[in-house]
Each structure stands twice: as structure tokens, then as C-alpha cells.
Design an enzyme around this catalytic site. Sequence first.
Site, short mmCIF file in Angstrom:
data_model
loop_
_atom_site.label_atom_id
_atom_site.label_comp_id
_atom_site.label_asym_id
_atom_site.label_seq_id
_atom_site.Cartn_x
_atom_site.Cartn_y
_atom_site.Cartn_z
N GLU A 255 0.73 -1.19 -0.05
CA GLU A 255 -0.11 0.11 0.06
C GLU A 255 0.82 1.31 0.13
O GLU A 255 0.91 2.07 1.12
CB GLU A 255 -0.92 0.01 1.35
N GLU B 6 -5.45 -8.61 0.76
CA GLU B 6 -5.89 -8.10 2.10
C GLU B 6 -7.59 -8.13 1.90
O GLU B 6 -7.95 -7.63 1.24
CB GLU B 6 -5.21 -7.17 2.78
C1 FCB Z 1 -4.25 -2.31 5.66
C2 FCB Z 1 -2.65 -2.88 5.89
C3 FCB Z 1 -2.62 -3.80 7.14
C4 FCB Z 1 -3.62 -3.52 8.15
C5 FCB Z 1 -5.15 -3.72 7.78
C6 FCB Z 1 -5.99 -3.39 8.63
O1 FCB Z 1 -4.15 -0.86 5.15
O2 FCB Z 1 -2.12 -2.86 4.96
O3 FCB Z 1 -1.28 -3.53 7.59
O4 FCB Z 1 -3.51 -2.56 8.97
O5 FCB Z 1 -5.17 -2.37 6.81
#
Ligand code: FCB
Length: 450
Positions: A163, A355
Site C-alpha cells: 500500500e 488483504e
Molecule cells: C491495511 C494494512 C494492514 C492492516 C489493515 C487493516 O491498510 O495493509 O497492515 O493495517 O489495513
Amino acid sequence: MKFPDNFVWGAAASSYQTEGGAQEDGKGLSIWDTMCRQPGNIWSDNTGNIACDHYHRYEEDVSLMGQIGLKAYRLSVSWPRVIPEGTGKVNTRGLEFYDRLIDSLLKNNIEPWITLFHWDYPYALYRQGGWLNRDSAEWFAEYTRVIVDTLSDRVSHWITQNEPQCFIGLGHQSGDHAPGLKLGFSDVLLAAHHSLLAHGKAVQTIRSHARSKPVIGSALAGVVKIPFSNTHEDIETARQCMFSIRARDCWNNTWFADPIVFGRYPDDGLSLFEKEIPEMKDGDMETISQPLDFYGVNIYHGETIKSSDTGSGIPVPAPEGPALTTMGWEVKPEALYWGPRFLSERYKLPLVVTENGMANCDWVHADGKVHDPERIDFHARYLREYKRVIEEGVPCRGYFLWSLMDNFEWAYGYKQRFGIIYVDYATGKRTMKDSAYWYHDVIMGNGDML
Ligand code: FCB
């Protein structure tokens, strides 16, 4: 219709959020260590000094992963644990931790997916300007080389950076995340440019040095727009909004993804940012746009967009009393349909959700178990949408649930619990939540029960 046979069912976590061992075995400082030292930066002044103590308990954690039936685990390497000053001398004892962790994963038939950078930037390099210094791209390539030389005999899946929108936007513009800077926008864009260069150089390094054929991708933050209805107008408007830049900040897809995939910054960003565009050198875009094997994207929520007479999209406000996670993020399962669909149509790469998950109000109940029906419902709904887009032919290779276990949620500290394994931070005790047993069943049936 089904999930593909070789679909990758995984879970993710990151070094600073789980490892602890902040001062152990010669590890250098990261910008998150120093960020947490300053009172007021983190909820309740929590730190990652111990976190889940994964540094010492990794074997237990891998065995839990095995019980859940994970096919893959997405972990990150702490750069300053391996190279304490960021460049130069390698800390063998730090590197050995990852050696042991990878071996333990492989022994349990869990495929390691390594993220090279998940935000714990070496403090020593930050003092030399960090991402503002153009040399940061070389520093990152040097570090990548060390990791690839050591682990690529056993690891084939690589993600360069997690990110960039967040570590640049939250770290260098709003100051909520380490290193806590509130820079002018031209400097924000400069840091972003150097991080993109670093991504490109890391991909080159992996391709030229990996000992087993590498599979390389991103883990970009997905800024997802959801059409209000299935009309052609609403769909096209949502698509257009998803790939446009309307504000002088990092919360868009294209400023990062277009250079990586197409080798150019998007026109609307170039004209909006105009005088703040960083200095680029000849060849930068060629370096940045290395061929990738997959487009990895982190998706948690999305914004519903309705078309309007003027042709621009109007955000549709949430209903009163919306379904919110404890982060305050609205539950939007369709984000896992529209995000992958729009991204794959534009970037034409196989897609991996690197994620997806939710923070919930979890505790150990009187019966000794952790009942988290909200999380089960959340993942079931999101995964059904993901299945729908796969059924329509969008090439999606995997799904990484965030997170394997409760962990240090950055500025929120230990207030937010994202795990399917509950962590009692006082004792280190792990308890599989109901969602972990549920995810096990999902994986065993390759998603058929969804
Ligand atoms: C994302 C991050 C991860 C975690 C999630 C909830 O932005 O990559 O590390 O904090 O959110």
C-alpha cells in the site's frame, strides 16, 4: 461454478504488527519504533515492542495456520532486522529468523508469500531523507537482493511494497503513520515517485537473482467504487470514478498503478498536480513499469456512486445506521466484485486479493471460546461477491484474509482486532476464533459452502 482448483486460500500479517523482538538479536530501529516512542502518536501509547511475540512463538503460529488449513501465508520481512542501518552490514541473526520461519511454513505445506516492505522502514535511512532521497530506490534494491539471495531457493511469491497510498499518504502527508510527516504536496509526490522507482528496481532484482522462477506482484490499496445500479450509466460512472484523480492526495488507484503497469502517470493527475509534479529522469518510467505476474490489491470497503446529468458521479451516502466494523468502515461486500472486475479490465493482470477483513469487538467468552459471528458473516458475504466475479471469468488467483491473528493496528495500537486467532497480549495466549474454524471449512471445500 466454483473457485478454481489451485485457488490460493491464505491469510496475511506483517512484521512490525506481529513480531515484537524490537531490540533483539541486533535488529536496527525502524520508523515505527521511533513513532511509538513519542507519547500521543498511538492509541494508549501502545508499541510493537512485543506485539504478538511472533518472533519467539512463530512455530506455534505456523502450527495454528496448519490447523486452519491455510495454503499460503503472506508475511513481511522487517528491513532493519535484516540490515540494521538499512544498507551495508547484514545482521545474520535477523535473517536467520526468516530462514526458520520459511522452513517451518514449508514443513507444514504452507506457501510463503513475502512482502518486502510493509512499512517498517529503517530509521537510519529515514535520517538520510528516507523516500525523499532518490537513493532510496537503490537502498531498497540492495535490501531486496539480500532477501532474494537468502530465501529464493524456497520462496517464489514476492510482493514488493504494501500500500504505497498509505505509507506515502498517511506517513508523509497526513502524518498519522510513521514517519509522521506533514509535507507539502510536491514532496509527497517526490516520495511517491521514489517508492515507485524502488518497486521497479526490486522487481528487476528479483527477476535477475531469484533461484526459483519468481511470481511477482503488488499489494496496492484498492480504492473501490461501486455502481449504484446495474444500468450502463451507473457502471460506467463508477468505473470512471474508480480510475480518476480528483484530489491532491494519495487516495486513488491510478497514480500508483498506472506507472507500475502502463509506465506513465495518468493525465488527469498530471494536470491536477501540475506544478507539484516531481522531477523525473529519463528512463524512470521504464524502471517503474516492470512486467508483473499479478495485480495484488487490498480491499476493505468501497463507495457507491450514482451517475448524474453532468456525467460525473455522485457518492451515495450510507443509509442511516449502516453496518460498521469497529474501525468505522462500512461493510460493503460488493467491493469484492466491482474492485476485481474494474481492476482486471483496466490492468489486464491476474488478480489476487492480498488483504480483506474486519476489526471486531472480540473477547474470550465465558465458555473459553471467541465467538465472532460478525466476522464470519463479513467474510462469507465478501467471498460470495468474489466468487461471483470469478464465475464471470475474471482471473482471480487467491484471497488473503487480514489477518491471521490480532495484531498491532498501527495508530490504533491493540484497540482493533482483525485476527481469526485471538491474542491475549498480556500472556501471549492464542485462541482460534469461531471464524478460524469457519475459514478452515471454507478452505477444505474450496469455497463450495459459500
Ligand atoms: C491495511 C494494512 C494492514 C492492516 C489493515 C487493516 O491498510 O495493509 O497492515 O493495517 O489495513
